[in-house]
Scaffold this motif. Structure first.
Motif, PDB file in Angstrom:
ATOM      1  N   ALA A  83       0.830  -1.209   0.000  1.00  0.00           N
ATOM      2  CA  ALA A  83       0.000   0.000   0.000  1.00  0.00           C
ATOM      3  C   ALA A  83       0.864   1.258   0.000  1.00  0.00           C
ATOM      4  O   ALA A  83       0.543   2.243  -0.683  1.00  0.00           O
ATOM      5  CB  ALA A  83      -0.934  -0.004   1.208  1.00  0.00           C
ATOM      6  N   ARG A  84       1.964   1.249   0.744  1.00  0.00           N
ATOM      7  CA  ARG A  84       2.861   2.418   0.770  1.00  0.00           C
ATOM      8  C   ARG A  84       3.429   2.692  -0.617  1.00  0.00           C
ATOM      9  O   ARG A  84       3.491   3.836  -1.071  1.00  0.00           O
ATOM     10  CB  ARG A  84       4.009   2.178   1.763  1.00  0.00           C
ATOM     11  N   THR A 105      -4.706   3.631  -8.861  1.00  0.00           N
ATOM     12  CA  THR A 105      -3.649   3.228  -7.944  1.00  0.00           C
ATOM     13  C   THR A 105      -4.067   3.419  -6.495  1.00  0.00           C
ATOM     14  O   THR A 105      -3.863   2.545  -5.650  1.00  0.00           O
ATOM     15  CB  THR A 105      -2.362   4.028  -8.235  1.00  0.00           C
ATOM     16  N   PHE A 106      -4.660   4.565  -6.189  1.00  0.00           N
ATOM     17  CA  PHE A 106      -5.106   4.814  -4.812  1.00  0.00           C
ATOM     18  C   PHE A 106      -6.246   3.865  -4.421  1.00  0.00           C
ATOM     19  O   PHE A 106      -6.319   3.429  -3.270  1.00  0.00           O
ATOM     20  CB  PHE A 106      -5.558   6.264  -4.654  1.00  0.00           C
ATOM     21  N   PHE A 110      -6.275   1.328  -1.249  1.00  0.00           N
ATOM     22  CA  PHE A 110      -7.369   1.287  -0.274  1.00  0.00           C
ATOM     23  C   PHE A 110      -7.908  -0.135  -0.122  1.00  0.00           C
ATOM     24  O   PHE A 110      -8.149  -0.612   0.995  1.00  0.00           O
ATOM     25  CB  PHE A 110      -8.483   2.244  -0.717  1.00  0.00           C
ATOM     26  N   ARG A 111      -8.092  -0.823  -1.255  1.00  0.00           N
ATOM     27  CA  ARG A 111      -8.600  -2.194  -1.185  1.00  0.00           C
ATOM     28  C   ARG A 111      -7.613  -3.107  -0.464  1.00  0.00           C
ATOM     29  O   ARG A 111      -8.021  -4.038   0.242  1.00  0.00           O
ATOM     30  CB  ARG A 111      -8.874  -2.735  -2.593  1.00  0.00           C
ATOM     31  N   LEU A 147      -4.244   8.369   2.842  1.00  0.00           N
ATOM     32  CA  LEU A 147      -4.842   7.816   1.631  1.00  0.00           C
ATOM     33  C   LEU A 147      -6.194   8.457   1.350  1.00  0.00           C
ATOM     34  O   LEU A 147      -6.532   8.744   0.188  1.00  0.00           O
ATOM     35  CB  LEU A 147      -4.977   6.300   1.780  1.00  0.00           C
ATOM     36  N   ALA A 148      -6.975   8.702   2.384  1.00  0.00           N
ATOM     37  CA  ALA A 148      -8.261   9.386   2.187  1.00  0.00           C
ATOM     38  C   ALA A 148      -8.049  10.778   1.610  1.00  0.00           C
ATOM     39  O   ALA A 148      -8.761  11.199   0.679  1.00  0.00           O
ATOM     40  CB  ALA A 148      -9.018   9.470   3.518  1.00  0.00           C
TER      41      ALA A 148
END
Length: 459
Positions: A83-84, A105-106, A110-111, A147-148
């Protein structure tokens, strides 16, 4: 990888950067990737120096190396590393103007962090109430808040790109305007949902934040994530873009529908009120991270604080520009240029004056300067107007020479402003008899400025 409040440490906050926003970098061959150790430091260095194409490729390679599989004994750590890497790849894609790629990508990042197996393993480990587990949970909460904000930032950049792609003086059909209004409605709906997610993520982080270690607590960026700074900044910036779009929609009925879509979002409000709230929240975050004052902050703390201020000042400058308050607008854009060069110097980046993140504030400076030139002309000062136009032309030439993607959506604005300099110089020439010779010389000077070879950002 140690904690990295990524959004505000890599560069300008996403909401202040430029159209963020096709494709994803090609992954390394599996056989080679497994043997290669992820170079997180090298990746972050690419982001700091503004080599966003190189950063997107490097982040994709790291994602390939650490991609998790359910049977991995280190599944949890791999999932977070994956995720990073995706967050950095998405950020780089945004800076390149690849919005669709960044959004995908984001969403994948998130998933990954919401994957049922990841949450199950996390829940099992969280039962061990010790300092290490608490640290890992805080780390994850920080990632989810960032991420949000990144996902909201992409939508904001879609609004900015839509505005940049519309010439205020051009005519559009009713169908084109209606299509834009529908897009705006969809984007604002998405922002509504993401804002709720962001509030939930912040609540979770705030609940655990006090148990974090000194390194987390002393970070201005981390401190800001527990407060309203990011949400207020995004709300104010979104309100600015909605007003810009309104001014570029020619059909009255559609214009009203664009306004209506923004009006019933009570979290938007007045941009200046939102920016004032963001400024207060930022001051509080910095004071909490450095209670002895900014003068004694460590370089990394100072960089974080400066980066967050550039985001705030950039959008304040754009709001002032849209409202016609040219002096405070110029002041904000000039401050952003200075702060970005300070940050590059603190990071020991060669040629800080050539960093690609300078593109937007330089274009903002130029637009405000051209607007001032027209006021000078109206006030009967053609010589002062001509000097202002030439200064703006020099700013645009400097922006044009930066390693800012040629296919970036916001380049359309640069091209329009460059064309406007010729138009405005012609307007100056027509006001006073006998000024033709001076105007011809001014045009030659402007062309010479445009041909000036400004140094490119080093690789």
């Amino acid at each position: 990888m140690s904690r990295f409040p990524f959004l505000r440490r890599c560069g300008m906050a996403l909401v202040a950067s430029g159209p963020l926003l096709a494709g994803i970098a090609v992954a390394a061959e599996p056989g080679a990737a497994v043997a290669k150790k992820p170079d997180w430091v090298g990746l972050d260095r690419l982001l700091w120096t503004g080599d966003y194409a190189g950063a997107a490729t490097a982040a994709d390679e790291i994602a390939t190396v650490v991609e998790p599989h359910r049977r991995d004994p280190d599944f949890l750590a791999r999932s977070k590393g994956f995720a990073r890497a995706l967050m950095r790849r998405g950020y780089a894609e945004c800076r390149l103007g690849r919005l669709d790629a960044a959004a995908k990508t984001f969403d994948l990042a998130f998933r990954t962090l919401k994957d049922p197996e990841f949450r199950r393993v996390l829940a099992m480990q969280s039962r061990a109430a010790n300092a290490k587990v608490t640290s890992e949970l805080v780390d994850l909460d920080i990632m989810l808040v960032e991420l949000a904000d990144l996902r909201m930032g992409v939508i904001l950049e879609r609004l900015r790109a839509a505005t940049a792609g519309r010439d205020a003086d051009a005519g559009y059909t009713t169908d084109q305007d209606a299509s834009l209004a529908a897009q705006v409605a969809g984007w604002l709906d998405d922002l509504d949902t993401l804002r709720k997610n962001a509030l939930q993520a912040r609540a979770s982080l705030t609940e655990r934040f006090g148990a974090a270690g000194p390194a987390v607590l002393s970070s201005p960026s981390n401190r800001s994530l527990t407060g309203p700074f990011g949400l207020e900044l995004i709300a104010g910036a979104t309100a600015v873009e909605c007003r810009r779009l309104e001014s570029r929609v020619q059909t009255t009925g559609t214009s009203q529908s664009v306004v209506a879509e923004a009006a019933h979002r009570d979290w938007l409000g007045e941009p200046r009120d939102r920016f004032a709230a963001a400024a207060r929240a930022l001051d509080e975050a910095i004071a909490a991270a450095a209670p002895q004052g900014e003068a004694v902050m460590k370089p990394e703390q100072r960089i974080e604080a400066l980066l967050m201020r550039t985001g705030l000042f950039m959008y304040e400058g754009e709001e002032f520009l849209e409202a016609g308050d040219l002096d405070p607008s110029l002041e904000r854009f000039t401050t952003v240029v200075d702060l970005l060069q300070q940050i590059a110097t603190l990071r020991k980046i060669p040629r800080p004056e050539s960093h690609p993140d300078l593109f937007l504030p330089l274009v903002g400076q130029a637009e405000a300067t051209l607007d001032k030139a027209r006021i000078l002309l109206e006030d009967g000062d053609p010589a002062g107007a001509r000097d202002s136009i030439l200064r703006a032309s020099k700013m645009l030439a400097r922006a044009d020479a930066l390693t800012f993607p040629t296919d970036h959506p916001l380049r359309a604005k640069l091209a329009r402003l460059q064309a406007r300099t010729d138009e405005d110089l012609a307007g100056v020439a027509s006001t006073i008899p006998g000024i033709d010779a001076a105007d011809t010389a001014a045009r030659r000077l402007r062309r010479a400025i445009d041909r000036t070879a400004f140094p490119a950002t080093p690789p």
